[in-house]
Design a protein around this motif. Sequence first.
Motif, PDB file in Angstrom:
ATOM      1  N   THR A 146       0.839  -1.208   0.000  1.00  0.00           N
ATOM      2  CA  THR A 146       0.000   0.000   0.000  1.00  0.00           C
ATOM      3  C   THR A 146       0.870   1.253   0.000  1.00  0.00           C
ATOM      4  O   THR A 146       0.511   2.265  -0.586  1.00  0.00           O
ATOM      5  CB  THR A 146      -0.899  -0.004   1.254  1.00  0.00           C
ATOM      6  N   ASP A 147       2.033   1.155   0.677  1.00  0.00           N
ATOM      7  CA  ASP A 147       2.903   2.322   0.808  1.00  0.00           C
ATOM      8  C   ASP A 147       4.017   2.343  -0.246  1.00  0.00           C
ATOM      9  O   ASP A 147       4.967   3.122  -0.113  1.00  0.00           O
ATOM     10  CB  ASP A 147       3.533   2.319   2.205  1.00  0.00           C
ATOM     11  N   ALA A 150       5.159   5.675  -1.462  1.00  0.00           N
ATOM     12  CA  ALA A 150       5.551   6.711  -0.491  1.00  0.00           C
ATOM     13  C   ALA A 150       7.074   6.869  -0.456  1.00  0.00           C
ATOM     14  O   ALA A 150       7.788   5.859  -0.433  1.00  0.00           O
ATOM     15  CB  ALA A 150       5.036   6.353   0.896  1.00  0.00           C
TER      16      ALA A 150
ATOM     17  N   GLN B  51       1.563   7.981   7.452  1.00  0.00           N
ATOM     18  CA  GLN B  51       1.052   7.909   6.081  1.00  0.00           C
ATOM     19  C   GLN B  51      -0.481   7.942   6.078  1.00  0.00           C
ATOM     20  O   GLN B  51      -1.100   8.615   5.258  1.00  0.00           O
ATOM     21  CB  GLN B  51       1.561   6.619   5.420  1.00  0.00           C
ATOM     22  N   GLN B  52      -1.049   7.197   7.031  1.00  0.00           N
ATOM     23  CA  GLN B  52      -2.508   7.138   7.150  1.00  0.00           C
ATOM     24  C   GLN B  52      -3.065   8.540   7.443  1.00  0.00           C
ATOM     25  O   GLN B  52      -4.059   8.945   6.855  1.00  0.00           O
ATOM     26  CB  GLN B  52      -2.840   6.174   8.298  1.00  0.00           C
ATOM     27  N   GLU B  54      -1.597  11.414   6.760  1.00  0.00           N
ATOM     28  CA  GLU B  54      -1.405  12.229   5.552  1.00  0.00           C
ATOM     29  C   GLU B  54      -2.507  11.956   4.538  1.00  0.00           C
ATOM     30  O   GLU B  54      -3.067  12.879   3.960  1.00  0.00           O
ATOM     31  CB  GLU B  54      -0.050  11.903   4.909  1.00  0.00           C
ATOM     32  N   ASP B  55      -2.782  10.664   4.338  1.00  0.00           N
ATOM     33  CA  ASP B  55      -3.807  10.273   3.358  1.00  0.00           C
ATOM     34  C   ASP B  55      -5.183  10.803   3.771  1.00  0.00           C
ATOM     35  O   ASP B  55      -5.955  11.262   2.925  1.00  0.00           O
ATOM     36  CB  ASP B  55      -3.848   8.748   3.215  1.00  0.00           C
ATOM     37  N   ALA B  56      -5.450  10.716   5.081  1.00  0.00           N
ATOM     38  CA  ALA B  56      -6.742  11.202   5.585  1.00  0.00           C
ATOM     39  C   ALA B  56      -6.858  12.711   5.347  1.00  0.00           C
ATOM     40  O   ALA B  56      -7.914  13.196   4.927  1.00  0.00           O
ATOM     41  CB  ALA B  56      -6.871  10.888   7.066  1.00  0.00           C
ATOM     42  N   ARG B  58      -5.302  14.430   3.044  1.00  0.00           N
ATOM     43  CA  ARG B  58      -5.431  14.657   1.599  1.00  0.00           C
ATOM     44  C   ARG B  58      -6.868  14.385   1.133  1.00  0.00           C
ATOM     45  O   ARG B  58      -7.422  15.112   0.324  1.00  0.00           O
ATOM     46  CB  ARG B  58      -4.439  13.767   0.858  1.00  0.00           C
ATOM     47  N   THR B  59      -7.447  13.311   1.686  1.00  0.00           N
ATOM     48  CA  THR B  59      -8.818  12.958   1.308  1.00  0.00           C
ATOM     49  C   THR B  59      -9.781  14.061   1.743  1.00  0.00           C
ATOM     50  O   THR B  59     -10.677  14.446   0.986  1.00  0.00           O
ATOM     51  CB  THR B  59      -9.218  11.623   1.975  1.00  0.00           C
TER      52      THR B  59
END
Lengths: 210, 113
Positions: A146-147, A150, B51-52, B54-56, B58-59
């Motif tokens: 998934t990453d 990155a 990362q999670q 960051e993604d949240a 961005r969403t």
Amino acid sequence: MSILADTTAFWVTSRAAGIAAMVCSSAAVTAGLLIGLKAVKTRTAELRAIHEGLALATLAAIALHAFVLLLDPWLHPSLGDILVPFAGDYAPFWTGLGIIAAWTLLALGASYYVKDRIGAARWRRLHRFTALAWVLSVGHALGAGTDAGAPWFLASMAIVVLPALTLLIVRLSGSEKAKAPAAPAAPAPRSEPVRPARPRAQSLLRPPAA
Amino acid sequence: MSTAPPDPERARAEGARRLAEMKARLRRIRNRALAAGGASFVLALAAVLYQQHEDAGRTAQAASGQVEAGTDESSWIDQATQVLSDDDHESDGQASDDDSGGSSISAPTTSVS
């Protein structure tokens, strides 16, 4: 905390375990290749202990990576999807590679503890397939991770994978050279007497027959 | 000067002690490597959570962008409606010029009759 509270907790844990498995397996392969190449002259026993510890950590991380996925409510894979290569719906090819790599690493890792039963030479031959399994796991991480896109993931992968890959190339090129037949010697001038080849290994290892 | 003969029992015990020490040391090293694996999991967990997050973010940003785009769209629709309405008024004006008054609906009827 809201991240952990929602349903992605299992997915996050599985990803982290997969990355840890990648880091540990790459470091273990590096240590193993350093031993195999005899690049480290002293403290080989210590390096071997590090290799073993990292290999055990890899197996634990792989087990966590797979087991936690079973609990993920979004992917919701079956036991077969986790254990059988190419059976699942999620990125079947790359996941299949990962499952093959995991089984191979598990089998070859466990074989260390029955080395005496299977014979040291046979075990050493088998143990070489660990590198192949590791290459498959790198493919799995880059293909299904998934990453994978990155920057931090790619940087950490480069730090651990590149040294191992370099040593593997060195090892493979070395064994290819050893396998290649010796180049035919240039014909000696007729004036010089041709000396018979001395059986070097025999002369070094065995005392001359009485 | 004579040296004492080596005591084989003592030498064996010394050898066994050294071997046990070495094994214990190697076990400690192996356990440290295992612990390093655990530490790498904790670091990876922190990286994935980052990362999670960051993604949240961005969403959420993308979602708010869509809402803004939606607002722009509605204002565009308002503008278009206004233009159409102006057109209607203009045609009303023409009709009233031709037919000397009346609504835009009744004007054609008036002109035919």
